[in-house]
Design an enzyme around this catalytic site. Structure first.
Site, PDB file in Angstrom:
ATOM      1  N   CYS A   1      -2.052   9.271   2.209  1.00 47.54           N
ATOM      2  CA  CYS A   1      -1.746   8.772   0.871  1.00 47.54           C
ATOM      3  C   CYS A   1      -2.819   9.118  -0.146  1.00 47.54           C
ATOM      4  O   CYS A   1      -2.537   9.229  -1.331  1.00 47.54           O
ATOM      5  CB  CYS A   1      -1.564   7.268   0.927  1.00 47.54           C
TER       6      CYS A   1
ATOM      7  N   GLU B   1       0.876  -1.178   0.000  1.00 46.23           N
ATOM      8  CA  GLU B   1       0.000   0.000   0.000  1.00 46.23           C
ATOM      9  C   GLU B   1       0.907   1.220   0.000  1.00 46.23           C
ATOM     10  O   GLU B   1       1.425   1.614   1.046  1.00 46.23           O
ATOM     11  CB  GLU B   1      -0.904  -0.024   1.246  1.00 46.23           C
TER      12      GLU B   1
HETATM   13  N1  LIG Z   1      -1.519   3.349   0.352  1.00 49.47           N
HETATM   14  C1  LIG Z   1      -1.719   3.543   1.634  1.00 49.47           C
HETATM   15  O1  LIG Z   1      -2.643   3.032   2.239  1.00 49.47           O
HETATM   16  C2  LIG Z   1      -0.793   4.455   2.395  1.00 49.47           C
HETATM   17  C3  LIG Z   1      -1.197   4.899   3.652  1.00 49.47           C
HETATM   18  C4  LIG Z   1      -0.341   5.722   4.363  1.00 49.47           C
HETATM   19  C5  LIG Z   1       0.862   6.099   3.845  1.00 49.47           C
HETATM   20  N2  LIG Z   1       1.218   5.657   2.608  1.00 49.47           N
HETATM   21  C6  LIG Z   1       2.477   6.088   2.046  1.00 49.47           C
HETATM   22  O2  LIG Z   1       3.515   5.934   3.006  1.00 49.47           O
HETATM   23  C7  LIG Z   1       4.500   6.927   2.845  1.00 49.47           C
HETATM   24  C8  LIG Z   1       4.771   7.608   4.148  1.00 49.47           C
HETATM   25  O3  LIG Z   1       4.902   6.697   5.172  1.00 49.47           O
HETATM   26  P1  LIG Z   1       6.304   6.397   5.893  1.00 49.47           P
HETATM   27  O4  LIG Z   1       7.117   7.627   5.945  1.00 49.47           O
HETATM   28  O5  LIG Z   1       5.973   5.714   7.182  1.00 49.47           O
HETATM   29  O6  LIG Z   1       6.944   5.359   4.886  1.00 49.47           O
HETATM   30  P2  LIG Z   1       8.276   4.486   5.028  1.00 49.47           P
HETATM   31  O7  LIG Z   1       8.316   3.663   3.806  1.00 49.47           O
HETATM   32  O8  LIG Z   1       9.437   5.326   5.356  1.00 49.47           O
HETATM   33  O9  LIG Z   1       8.044   3.555   6.320  1.00 49.47           O
HETATM   34  C9  LIG Z   1       6.962   2.653   6.425  1.00 49.47           C
HETATM   35  C10 LIG Z   1       7.304   1.549   7.408  1.00 49.47           C
HETATM   36  O10 LIG Z   1       8.410   0.825   6.914  1.00 49.47           O
HETATM   37  C11 LIG Z   1       9.407   0.705   7.912  1.00 49.47           C
HETATM   38  N3  LIG Z   1      10.702   0.667   7.238  1.00 49.47           N
HETATM   39  C12 LIG Z   1      11.433   1.712   6.796  1.00 49.47           C
HETATM   40  N4  LIG Z   1      12.562   1.267   6.208  1.00 49.47           N
HETATM   41  C13 LIG Z   1      12.530  -0.088   6.260  1.00 49.47           C
HETATM   42  C14 LIG Z   1      13.395  -1.116   5.817  1.00 49.47           C
HETATM   43  N5  LIG Z   1      14.525  -0.833   5.186  1.00 49.47           N
HETATM   44  N6  LIG Z   1      13.041  -2.390   6.033  1.00 49.47           N
HETATM   45  C15 LIG Z   1      11.880  -2.681   6.652  1.00 49.47           C
HETATM   46  N7  LIG Z   1      11.030  -1.763   7.118  1.00 49.47           N
HETATM   47  C16 LIG Z   1      11.331  -0.472   6.917  1.00 49.47           C
HETATM   48  C17 LIG Z   1       9.204   1.914   8.807  1.00 49.47           C
HETATM   49  O11 LIG Z   1       9.764   1.680  10.069  1.00 49.47           O
HETATM   50  C18 LIG Z   1       7.698   2.021   8.806  1.00 49.47           C
HETATM   51  O12 LIG Z   1       7.138   1.138   9.747  1.00 49.47           O
HETATM   52  C19 LIG Z   1       3.943   7.872   1.801  1.00 49.47           C
HETATM   53  O13 LIG Z   1       4.528   7.596   0.555  1.00 49.47           O
HETATM   54  C20 LIG Z   1       2.462   7.556   1.774  1.00 49.47           C
HETATM   55  O14 LIG Z   1       1.809   7.872   0.591  1.00 49.47           O
HETATM   56  C21 LIG Z   1       0.425   4.840   1.890  1.00 49.47           C
END
Ligand SMILES: NC(=O)c1ccc[n+]([C@@H]2O[C@H](COP(=O)([O-])OP(=O)(O)OC[C@H]3O[C@@H](n4cnc5c(N)ncnc54)[C@H](O)[C@@H]3O)[C@@H](O)[C@H]2O)c1
Length: 507
Positions: free
Chosen positions: A250, A211
């Site tokens: 998002c 997502e």
């Molecule tokens: N489609 C949806 O439903 C939805 C909903 C909310 C946010 N988003 C998207 O999420 C993004 C923002 O969220 P964010 O800043 O938390 O995203 P992110 O990708 O930085 O982090 C998401 C999760 O991944 C973990 N993570 C980060 N690096 C990792 C790695 N190398 N290995 C494993 N896990 C890791 C983080 O700790 C966190 O729990 C935006 O692009 C937004 O559009 C999408």
């Protein structure tokens, strides 16, 4: 830590193997446990969301707690129907045979969530995973620490801790979790980390639901009625830009496409309505969330440092680093090659694109002129960019609506509103291309964590003798009629009344 994690995951797999999570009573008890958690810890949840994001409790109920309760009630009501095997009709030729689709849990699930809806994005997938009978590990985002800690500390009092665990931590913990074998990973976050998740999952052929995010466009047609313009369209646009976690969502509107002559009216209407929603001094308002942390605050601030972008601000633009506040801001025609228009904004900055597009961007955007001459030009503009999670269009033009549905590609399309698709259980929620893989919500959540096993049952009393060697043209004829479901033709061939039109001598 790594060793403990490995042991915990092994124990969870063992617990899943014992079969407890598959029973309807277990699933029901966990769903009810989650409902109790939401009811009994509601105030703590509101407090955590306020601490993490400055989210107002009404917004927190609308976007997280209330939605979760709704999803839980649906899952509890429909669980038996979802769990029931579905008959798969077989053709009459398969005499005395019966087939069905038997929903089977996938096993051990990993849910990694993001910080902007820390409760919703952790628990909504959990509802589907539990309903489908799986064991689940949730890793909430470290960037919403109050919510993450509440989930980790309070949930165990309501759920079966042998089969459902919350593991807190940041990317390093996420990475450690990815080194283990899962039966499915549901990840919510950025496309950049999504790529890491997918490549780690590929090592074990683990299926993933991603997502992700991106830039969600909204098209605003030149609506003529003031009711349509003010009360409906602009209100909804403001709500969908600033009203859900201050645009850190998002499916928030990322940018707005408007015909040039209509743009000044739109800006004036927006200014008035922003004031109505957030007051003369929005910094004092408790109805708009704060930016999650300094890093994201500075990221958003950076989007405005380019003088060419700064010059496009027509409203707002003020910021307060101490309180992580950014005023609802409107820009008109920032350069398309600026980060504002190439990266996901994820904050309360709204670029309105009316045209005046620099020639360097024309080719890339697929437009033939430097203006958004007609609102229909937005189709090319949208198609020249990655497929968005959501596309919104405020219009009464039925032809344009049809064209948008058939000529563009996005996770969802909503006409004359935005964000509401997230709340509809009957609509699959998910992206396409850069905005994600897979879908969930409502019954789709159950399906996301379910394998529909094909089960066929045959009687030993009948058989189609011609499906076995030795081969000849007569059997070929019988097989052809069978696959055409031509039972009369089949009878004629068997009775010798229909002769093969083909005679093969291949061997
Ligand atoms: N489609 C949806 O439903 C939805 C909903 C909310 C946010 N988003 C998207 O999420 C993004 C923002 O969220 P964010 O800043 O938390 O995203 P992110 O990708 O930085 O982090 C998401 C999760 O991944 C973990 N993570 C980060 N690096 C990792 C790695 N190398 N290995 C494993 N896990 C890791 C983080 O700790 C966190 O729990 C935006 O692009 C937004 O559009 C999408």
């Amino acid at each position: 830590m790594e060793k403990d994690l490995g042991k915990e995951i092994m124990q969870m797999r063992e617990c899943y193997r014992k079969g407890n999570t598959k029973h309807v009573t277990w699933r029901r008890a966990q769903l009810k446990g989650l409902l109790s958690f939401l009811a009994e810890k509601e105030v703590e949840i509101f407090r955590a969301l306020n601490l993490d994001l400055g989210k107002n409790y009404v917004e927190a109920f609308r976007d997280e707690v209330g939605l979760l309760k709704k999803s839980l009630n649906l899952a509890l009501k429909d669980l038996k129907t979802w769990m029931a095997s579905k008959e798969a009709k077989l053709p009459s030729i398969a005499l005395l045979s019966y087939a069905e689709l038997v929903p089977e849990p996938l096993g051990l699930i990993l849910v990694i969530s993001s910080w902007n809806f820390p409760m919703g994005l952790s628990l909504e997938p959990l509802i589907g995973a539990i309903a489908a009978g799986n064991a689940v590990v949730i890793k909430p985002s470290e960037l919403a620490p109050a919510s993450s800690s509440l989930l980790a500390n309070a949930l165990p009092n309501y759920l079966d801790t042998q089969a459902i665990k919350v593991i807190e931590g940041g990317p390093a913990v996420g990475q450690q979790l990815l080194h283990h074998k899962w039966d499915k990973i549901l990840f919510t976050g950025s496309p950049k980390v999504g790529r890491i998740i997918m490549s780690e999952a590929a090592k074990n052929l683990t299926p993933v639901t991603l997502e992700l995010g991106g830039k969600c466009p909204a098209i605003l047609d030149s609506l003529s009625w003031s009711w349509d313009k003010e009360v409906v369209a602009i209100n909804r646009i403001i709500g969908a830009k600033y009203g859900s976690c201050a645009g850190q969502a998002c499916i928030s509107i990322d940018y707005l496409l408007v015909e040039k002559p209509f743009s000044s009216t739109v800006v004036e209407l927006m200014k008035a309505l922003i004031k109505k929603m957030y007051g003369d001094n929005p910094r004092e308002s408790h109805s708009i969330s704060r930016i999650i942390n300094k890093h994201h605050f500075l990221r958003l601030k950076d989007l405005l440092t380019d003088q060419k972008v700064k010059d496009c601000i027509v409203y707002g633009g003020s910021m307060d680093e101490d309180s992580l506040f950014i005023e609802p801001t409107i820009l008109v025609d920032p350069p398309l090659e600026s980060a504002m228009m190439t990266e996901e904004i994820f904050g309360p900055l709204l670029p309105i694109i009316t045209g005046a597009i620099p020639f360097s961007c024309l080719e890339k955007s697929g437009l033939s002129s430097g203006q958004l001459d007609k609102i229909e030009d937005s189709i090319d503009f949208i198609n020249s960019r990655p497929k968005p999670l959501a596309l919104y269009a405020f219009t009464k033009n039925e032809v344009l609506k049809e064209r948008l549905v058939s000529e563009t590609s996005s996770g969802s399309v909503v006409f004359n509103d935005a964000i509401i698709q997230f709340a509809a259980d009957t609509l699959p929620f998910g992206g396409i291309g850069e905005s994600g893989i897979g879908k969930y919500h409502g019954k789709f959540s159950f399906d996301t964590f379910t394998h529909y096993k094909a089960v066929a049952r045959r009687s030993l009393l009948t058989d189609l003798w011609y499906r076995f060697p030795p081969w000849n043209n007569y059997k070929l004829e019988l097989l052809e009629n069978t696959y055409n479901y031509d039972y009369f033709g089949l009878l004629l061939v068997i009775l010798g009344l229909k002769r093969s039109r083909k005679t093969f001598h291949v061997n």
